[in-house]
Design a protein around this motif. Structure first.
Motif, PDB file in Angstrom:
ATOM      1  N   ALA A   1       0.829  -1.209   0.000  1.00 37.61           N
ATOM      2  CA  ALA A   1       0.000   0.000   0.000  1.00 37.61           C
ATOM      3  C   ALA A   1       0.859   1.253   0.000  1.00 37.61           C
ATOM      4  N   ILE A   2       1.938   1.220   0.769  1.00 35.42           N
ATOM      5  CA  ILE A   2       2.844   2.383   0.810  1.00 35.42           C
ATOM      6  C   ILE A   2       3.454   2.627  -0.558  1.00 35.42           C
ATOM      7  N   GLN A   3       3.902   1.539  -1.227  1.00 30.22           N
ATOM      8  CA  GLN A   3       4.488   1.684  -2.565  1.00 30.22           C
ATOM      9  C   GLN A   3       3.476   2.255  -3.549  1.00 30.22           C
ATOM     10  N   ARG A   4       2.220   1.801  -3.447  1.00 26.55           N
ATOM     11  CA  ARG A   4       1.183   2.302  -4.359  1.00 26.55           C
ATOM     12  C   ARG A   4       0.929   3.790  -4.119  1.00 26.55           C
ATOM     13  N   LEU A   5       0.794   4.164  -2.856  1.00 22.76           N
ATOM     14  CA  LEU A   5       0.546   5.565  -2.518  1.00 22.76           C
ATOM     15  C   LEU A   5       1.679   6.467  -2.976  1.00 22.76           C
ATOM     16  N   GLU A   6       2.913   6.036  -2.715  1.00 22.93           N
ATOM     17  CA  GLU A   6       4.065   6.853  -3.093  1.00 22.93           C
ATOM     18  C   GLU A   6       4.200   6.952  -4.611  1.00 22.93           C
ATOM     19  N   SER A   7       3.946   5.840  -5.302  1.00 25.59           N
ATOM     20  CA  SER A   7       4.053   5.845  -6.760  1.00 25.59           C
ATOM     21  C   SER A   7       3.032   6.796  -7.387  1.00 25.59           C
ATOM     22  N   GLU A   8       1.782   6.722  -6.933  1.00 27.86           N
ATOM     23  CA  GLU A   8       0.745   7.598  -7.473  1.00 27.86           C
ATOM     24  C   GLU A   8       1.020   9.058  -7.119  1.00 27.86           C
ATOM     25  N   ALA A   9       1.530   9.279  -5.912  1.00 27.36           N
ATOM     26  CA  ALA A   9       1.831  10.657  -5.500  1.00 27.36           C
ATOM     27  C   ALA A   9       2.947  11.254  -6.338  1.00 27.36           C
ATOM     28  N   LYS A  10       3.970  10.456  -6.620  1.00 27.32           N
ATOM     29  CA  LYS A  10       5.097  10.953  -7.417  1.00 27.32           C
ATOM     30  C   LYS A  10       4.688  11.255  -8.857  1.00 27.32           C
ATOM     31  N   SER A  11       3.819  10.400  -9.411  1.00 27.75           N
ATOM     32  CA  SER A  11       3.393  10.640 -10.795  1.00 27.75           C
ATOM     33  C   SER A  11       2.589  11.935 -10.903  1.00 27.75           C
ATOM     34  N   SER A  12       1.729  12.186  -9.920  1.00 30.14           N
ATOM     35  CA  SER A  12       0.960  13.435  -9.955  1.00 30.14           C
ATOM     36  C   SER A  12       1.825  14.624  -9.566  1.00 30.14           C
ATOM     37  N   LEU A  13       2.877  14.371  -8.772  1.00 32.69           N
ATOM     38  CA  LEU A  13       3.746  15.462  -8.348  1.00 32.69           C
ATOM     39  C   LEU A  13       4.478  16.080  -9.533  1.00 32.69           C
ATOM     40  N   VAL A  14       4.907  15.262 -10.479  1.00 29.40           N
ATOM     41  CA  VAL A  14       5.619  15.784 -11.657  1.00 29.40           C
ATOM     42  C   VAL A  14       4.734  16.775 -12.398  1.00 29.40           C
ATOM     43  N   ALA A  15       3.472  16.395 -12.602  1.00 26.58           N
ATOM     44  CA  ALA A  15       2.537  17.296 -13.281  1.00 26.58           C
ATOM     45  C   ALA A  15       2.277  18.545 -12.455  1.00 26.58           C
ATOM     46  N   ASN A  16       2.121  18.377 -11.132  1.00 23.86           N
ATOM     47  CA  ASN A  16       1.846  19.529 -10.282  1.00 23.86           C
ATOM     48  C   ASN A  16       3.040  20.477 -10.194  1.00 23.86           C
ATOM     49  N   LYS A  17       4.255  19.919 -10.200  1.00 20.70           N
ATOM     50  CA  LYS A  17       5.442  20.769 -10.224  1.00 20.70           C
ATOM     51  C   LYS A  17       5.471  21.607 -11.494  1.00 20.70           C
ATOM     52  N   ALA A  18       5.158  20.954 -12.620  1.00 17.30           N
ATOM     53  CA  ALA A  18       5.145  21.672 -13.899  1.00 17.30           C
ATOM     54  C   ALA A  18       4.074  22.761 -13.900  1.00 17.30           C
ATOM     55  N   LEU A  19       2.895  22.442 -13.366  1.00 17.52           N
ATOM     56  CA  LEU A  19       1.824  23.434 -13.313  1.00 17.52           C
ATOM     57  C   LEU A  19       2.179  24.577 -12.355  1.00 17.52           C
ATOM     58  N   HIS A  20       2.796  24.214 -11.222  1.00 16.15           N
ATOM     59  CA  HIS A  20       3.211  25.231 -10.259  1.00 16.15           C
ATOM     60  C   HIS A  20       4.246  26.166 -10.881  1.00 16.15           C
ATOM     61  N   ARG A  21       5.181  25.597 -11.625  1.00 10.84           N
ATOM     62  CA  ARG A  21       6.197  26.422 -12.291  1.00 10.84           C
ATOM     63  C   ARG A  21       5.555  27.281 -13.379  1.00 10.84           C
ATOM     64  N   LYS A  22       4.603  26.686 -14.111  1.00 14.69           N
ATOM     65  CA  LYS A  22       3.911  27.451 -15.157  1.00 14.69           C
ATOM     66  C   LYS A  22       3.194  28.661 -14.557  1.00 14.69           C
ATOM     67  N   GLU A  23       2.494  28.443 -13.441  1.00 16.50           N
ATOM     68  CA  GLU A  23       1.785  29.549 -12.802  1.00 16.50           C
ATOM     69  C   GLU A  23       2.755  30.605 -12.284  1.00 16.50           C
ATOM     70  N   ALA A  24       3.900  30.151 -11.760  1.00 16.92           N
ATOM     71  CA  ALA A  24       4.908  31.104 -11.289  1.00 16.92           C
ATOM     72  C   ALA A  24       5.484  31.903 -12.452  1.00 16.92           C
ATOM     73  N   LEU A  25       5.722  31.220 -13.578  1.00 14.77           N
ATOM     74  CA  LEU A  25       6.235  31.901 -14.773  1.00 14.77           C
ATOM     75  C   LEU A  25       5.223  32.902 -15.316  1.00 14.77           C
ATOM     76  N   GLU A  26       3.945  32.524 -15.312  1.00 16.37           N
ATOM     77  CA  GLU A  26       2.907  33.440 -15.782  1.00 16.37           C
ATOM     78  C   GLU A  26       2.820  34.672 -14.880  1.00 16.37           C
ATOM     79  N   LYS A  27       2.982  34.461 -13.587  1.00 16.89           N
ATOM     80  CA  LYS A  27       2.988  35.591 -12.656  1.00 16.89           C
ATOM     81  C   LYS A  27       4.187  36.497 -12.931  1.00 16.89           C
ATOM     82  N   LEU A  28       5.367  35.892 -13.134  1.00 13.39           N
ATOM     83  CA  LEU A  28       6.565  36.662 -13.463  1.00 13.39           C
ATOM     84  C   LEU A  28       6.376  37.418 -14.770  1.00 13.39           C
ATOM     85  N   ASN A  29       5.801  36.745 -15.777  1.00 13.37           N
ATOM     86  CA  ASN A  29       5.570  37.366 -17.082  1.00 13.37           C
ATOM     87  C   ASN A  29       4.675  38.607 -16.936  1.00 13.37           C
TER      88      ASN A  29
END
Length: 602
Positions: free
Chosen positions: A225-253
């Motif tokens: 269960a821990i492996q499943r939770l961590e795996s799913e969290a990491k996969s969504s984290l990559v997308a969320n990091k990209a979205l977070h950076r995109k929003e930060a870049l848009e704010k900077l822009n």
């Protein structure tokens, strides 16, 4: 000799009275010093999510091995440190000595500087209490230095008097709880250890009915269960990091575009003003030059020899006026950007357009201030950071920022998992195939990301958990957090559906912390049940991942037929024993005869 206990035969008769107090007291009871709400530290983290086979004391002892008690190594170190004055005042309190007016004002002002207008602890105030309570608990757990422990307790006593003075001591409720002179009760206050760390696990095996709203705490998670939770969290984290950076870049822009518009407007205005001053200062000379130029032009015809033209123009040079010159500050000016950009945008700008050790700069930012050396150079700590030469104008910077926005958006799309529905053909009809991932109800995943930066707070938290079926959709999820930059606050999210037997909360705590987060969550389900978790204080540098089980309080609407048996293990000989109702305000009387060399305590 008679063996009857006749009090008249005793040389001395002492009566000692004990007036017990409940350990669970109201905040307004100034006779007790509680750890403030939201103040959690390394030991809270150690016992959060521990396995059922572990003990709180054992986990705290392990945490103590890696704990740094810098500044609290000895009593002398404390006396010479920033808490020295408070220690002196606290010692007077412990000796029942009366504080003078200057000392009362000092502790009152000290506590006042730790709170905001709403009387909530600020980020700096929280940090001070975390430091004091962590070191106090460290001494209790390790039994390292009695004098250091006493010194910290005296500091807490002094601050408590400041806290008491911040209250309305004429409030009828405070007077009812503490008596006619509430402040005097604060002078003789006792420290109450955090129940979360030191309370016993009570009870034995029992039955908790779903209808009667019992607390259900499930067993530890399996490794699968821990492996499943961590795996799913990491996969969504990559997308969320990209979205977070995109929003930060848009704010900077957006901020750069605004600065660009202001720059061009102010430059044009300065140009016009300078040009008008130039014309006013050289009006007569310019008029003379215009007349002489006109005369030269009338003398030159098609038949005029080239030599004569040269002579005429050479003579005109005597009347020439110094040409108009205009200079203005560089478009990209670090001093201006540091002042006008938001802290998060400035940090991102430097990461994009300069090369430096971001991790070291991140650490140095806590100790050193940024110093601007020139329009394109700054220093932080031992590092000198210079902007890339290719960035000379806002247009140069905006072009690169826009390219990064596109890249981040593409990365977010590539790593966002898409739900796919499969169908099978049965008798000519398409029937959807239900592929449900095996879930562990109430298993949660906490994933926090902190962006290294020169300034500002750049991070976020992902929180998700698993449920039994679609009946567990969320009515409201309330996150209570205390961070190193934003202080204490709440975030609420409503009407969250179940997808594949899982609840995924929206990204939370966006840009509200740098390295420290105290995180609590309470979830109210549509079926009437409530789940909650207290993750304690988390120290985040980069990424932190935690998994565990939510504590579930079942509601009446959720499966009223089936009771659930919950086994609670009891750990003996450690913790605080609560006094029952029968013991509260109980008077105990004992009679003692004189014992040579003995001593008595009242």
């Amino acid at each position: 000799m008679s063996t009857n206990n006749n009090a008249s035969q005793t040389l001395f008769r002492f009566v000692s009275l004990r007036n017990p107090q409940l350990t669970e007291t109201k905040e307004k009871n100034l006779g007790f010093i509680h750890r403030p709400k939201g103040v959690t530290g390394i030991f809270d983290t150690a016992v959060t999510g521990m396995s059922s086979r572990s003990s709180k004391l054992g986990e705290m002892v392990k945490a103590a091995r890696n704990f740094s008690n810098a500044g609290f190594e000895t009593e002398k170190k404390i006396e010479e440190g920033p808490f020295g004055t408070l220690l002196t005042i606290g010692r007077k309190l412990s000796k029942k000595e009366i504080l003078d007016s200057a000392e009362l004002i000092l502790v009152k002002n000290y506590y006042k500087n730790l709170i905001d207008a709403n009387k909530e602890l600020t980020a700096a105030g929280t940090k001070i209490f975390v430091q004091l309570w962590d070191n106090y608990i460290y001494q209790i757990v390790t039994q390292g230095d009695f004098y250091v422990k006493e010194a910290i307790s005296h500091i807490l006593m002094a601050i408590h008097v400041g806290f008491a003075q911040s209250l309305d001591l004429a409030d009828p409720e405070i007077v009812k709880i503490n008596g006619a002179k509430p402040l005097e009760k604060a002078f003789d206050s006792k420290i109450v250890l955090p129940k979360y760390l030191f309370s016993d696990d009570s009870g034995t095996a029992g039955v908790v009915s779903s209808r009667m709203s019992g607390d259900v705490s499930n067993s530890a998670l399996s490794s699968k269960a821990i492996q499943r939770l961590e795996s799913e969290a990491k996969s969504s984290l990559v997308a969320n990091k990209a979205l977070h950076r995109k929003e930060a870049l848009e704010k900077l822009n957006k901020e750069l575009e605004k600065l660009q518009g202001k720059y061009h407007k102010s430059r044009e205005q300065a140009y016009q003003e300078t040009y008008v001053k130039y014309q006013e200062a050289n009006r007569e000379a310019l008029d003379v030059y215009a007349i002489k130029l006109a005369e030269v032009k009338t003398k030159i015809t098609e038949e005029t020899p080239e030599e004569e033209k040269i002579l005429l123009y050479d003579d005109l040079k005597r009347y020439e006026v110094k040409p108009f010159e205009f200079s203005y500050q560089n478009e990209i000016n670090l001093g201006e950007l540091l002042e006008k950009l938001s802290p998060e945008s400035f940090s991102l700008f430097m990461a994009l357009f300069a090369e430096f050790d971001e991790a070291k700069a991140f650490e140095d930012s806590y100790k050193e201030r940024i110093r601007i050396i020139s329009y394109n150079t700054l220093t932080i700590g031992s590092q000198t950071i210079v902007l890339d030469d290719e960035i000379q104008t806002f247009s140069d910077a905006l072009h690169i920022v826009e390219n990064n926005i596109s890249t981040s958006m593409q990365a977010a799309l590539e790593h966002t998992p898409l739900s796919q529905q499969q169908y099978v053909n049965i008798g000519g009809a398409s029937v959807p195939v239900v592929n449900t991932t095996a879930r562990t109800p109430m298993a949660y995943s906490f994933f926090a990301h902190s962006t290294l930066g020169l300034t500002g707070s750049g991070g976020f938290v992902n929180f998700s958990f698993e449920v039994e079926d679609v009946s567990w959709s969320v009515t409201n999820a309330r996150i209570t957090a205390t961070t190193d930059t934003a202080g204490s606050f709440e975030e609420n999210y409503s009407n969250i559906p179940v997808i594949d037997n899982k609840i995924i909360l929206p990204v939370s705590l966006i840009n509200k912390f740098r390295t420290s987060v105290a995180f609590k969550i309470e979830i109210i389900f549509d079926n009437g049940s409530i789940a909650y978790a207290d993750l304690g204080q988390q120290y985040i540098k980069g990424d932190v991942s935690l998994t565990g089980m939510l504590t579930l309080k079942r509601g009446m609407a959720e499966n009223p037929q089936e009771p659930e048996t919950v086994i609670i293990q009891k750990r003996k000989n450690f913790g605080i024993k609560r006094l029952g109702v029968a013991d509260y305000l109980k008077v105990v009387q004992s009679v003692h005869a004189y014992v040579p060399g003995g001593s008595f305590q009242y």
